[in-house]
Enzyme design. Structure first.
Site, PDB file in Angstrom:
ATOM      1  N   GLN A  71       0.896  -1.236  -0.218  1.00 52.31           N
ATOM      2  CA  GLN A  71       0.159  -0.062   0.017  1.00 52.31           C
ATOM      3  C   GLN A  71       0.875   1.312   0.036  1.00 52.31           C
ATOM      4  O   GLN A  71       1.892   1.240   0.748  1.00 52.31           O
ATOM      5  CB  GLN A  71      -0.957   0.049   1.045  1.00 52.31           C
ATOM      6  CG  GLN A  71      -1.988  -1.133   1.244  1.00 52.31           C
ATOM      7  CD  GLN A  71      -1.487  -2.230   2.206  1.00 52.31           C
ATOM      8  OE1 GLN A  71      -0.209  -2.504   2.038  1.00 52.31           O
ATOM      9  NE2 GLN A  71      -2.262  -2.727   2.988  1.00 52.31           N
ATOM     10  N   GLY A  72       0.658   2.132  -0.764  1.00 49.45           N
ATOM     11  CA  GLY A  72       1.327   3.312  -1.062  1.00 49.45           C
ATOM     12  C   GLY A  72       2.294   3.439  -2.104  1.00 49.45           C
ATOM     13  O   GLY A  72       2.905   4.510  -2.530  1.00 49.45           O
ATOM     14  N   ASP A  73       2.585   2.439  -2.718  1.00 47.84           N
ATOM     15  CA  ASP A  73       3.634   2.060  -3.894  1.00 47.84           C
ATOM     16  C   ASP A  73       2.987   1.970  -4.995  1.00 47.84           C
ATOM     17  O   ASP A  73       3.639   2.366  -6.018  1.00 47.84           O
ATOM     18  CB  ASP A  73       4.356   0.764  -3.726  1.00 47.84           C
ATOM     19  CG  ASP A  73       5.362   0.882  -2.433  1.00 47.84           C
ATOM     20  OD1 ASP A  73       5.903   1.988  -2.235  1.00 47.84           O
ATOM     21  OD2 ASP A  73       5.328  -0.487  -1.754  1.00 47.84           O
ATOM     22  N   SER A  74       1.546   2.135  -5.247  1.00 49.39           N
ATOM     23  CA  SER A  74       0.885   2.042  -6.408  1.00 49.39           C
ATOM     24  C   SER A  74       1.259   3.391  -7.141  1.00 49.39           C
ATOM     25  O   SER A  74       1.465   4.468  -6.737  1.00 49.39           O
ATOM     26  CB  SER A  74      -0.846   2.199  -6.310  1.00 49.39           C
ATOM     27  OG  SER A  74      -1.111   0.956  -5.519  1.00 49.39           O
TER      28      SER A  74
END
Length: 259
Positions: free
Chosen positions: A201-204
């Protein structure tokens, strides 16, 4: 993985990676959005996704990072290793292009978007893969992933830039990990069969980098770095004509050279 890790349709630091610096990834951007959470009295800027500087005022990210997003509520930050700091250069977004066939579900593909910035940022800029770059997607090809996301499934965003290396999967191996929801419409898998390294999560929206080119965009996946659940990425070469039309010409001397 290299995915949105958690559940399909949510934004996804690098699991199994090491702390990194934007000095080594000058084209890697934190994509912030103005958000008012339930316990906030006012809206504030927060890191939501990653993005890649692919031209003086152009950034590549994932379509699932921008649905319904108003440009005035979006900005990118260049040169910030920790999202909690005030380091780096901040630039607002002028306009947002999302793949016209993206249906809101990353697993259905077409998960790419381009941000046009209100002012230019200094290079180098990362080159996007093209139809001539089939070798970048060969099974076993090593790639770099980087981002500020969580370091475990359901964890909080790390806020510290991290990077790691993963391997491209064959189509057969990808289908084995996702037998009922086989990645399609310009997608591929990467990671390791045993898990341990992945995006989260947050790397997209961040880049999947092979030989100095953006070969993929972090899209989705089941969990983060789980055994038998590779990360799924948008195949940039598949969308190169559309993306190039949005990005325009980039001075060759300002791009990162492959190899």
């Amino acid at each position: 993985m290299a995915s949105m890790a958690l559940t399909t349709g949510t934004a996804q630091a690098i699991v199994g990676g090491n702390p990194a610096s934007t000095k080594d990834f000058p084209w890697l951007l934190s994509f912030e959005q103005l958000i008012q959470r339930s316990d906030d009295t006012v809206a504030s800027w927060a890191h939501e996704c990653g993005a890649t500087l692919v031209g003086p005022n152009k950034a590549l990210t994932a379509a699932h990072c921008v649905p319904g997003l108003i440009p005035d509520r979006a900005r990118v930050v260049q040169g910030r290793d920790k999202t909690s700091s005030r380091d780096g250069k901040t630039v607002k977004v002028d306009s947002i292009w999302s793949h016209p066939e993206f249906d809101g579900i990353p697993a259905n593909g077409n998960d790419v978007a381009v941000l046009t910035l209100r002012e230019s940022l200094p290079g180098p800029y990362l080159t996007i893969a093209s139809a001539d770059d089939a070798d970048l997607y060969t099974s076993g090809q090593q790639a770099t992933i980087a981002g500020w996301g969580a370091v475990r499934s359901n964890g909080r965003l790390s806020g510290q830039l991290r990077a790691a290396q993963v391997s491209v999967y064959s189509e057969e191996a990808c289908a084995e990990d996702y037998p009922t929801d086989e990645p399609r419409n310009g997608q591929f898998c990467a990671g390791f069969p045993e898990g341990g390294v992945d995006t989260c999560q947050g790397d997209s929206g961040g880049p999947f980098i092979v030989d100095g080119k953006v070969a993929g965009v972090v899209s989705w996946g089941n969990g983060c770095a789980d055994h038998g659940s590779a990360g799924v990425y948008a195949n940039v070469a598949t969308y190169a004509p559309l993306l190039r039309h949005q990005i325009g010409d980039v001075p060759a001397e300002e791009t990162v050279r492959a190899g």
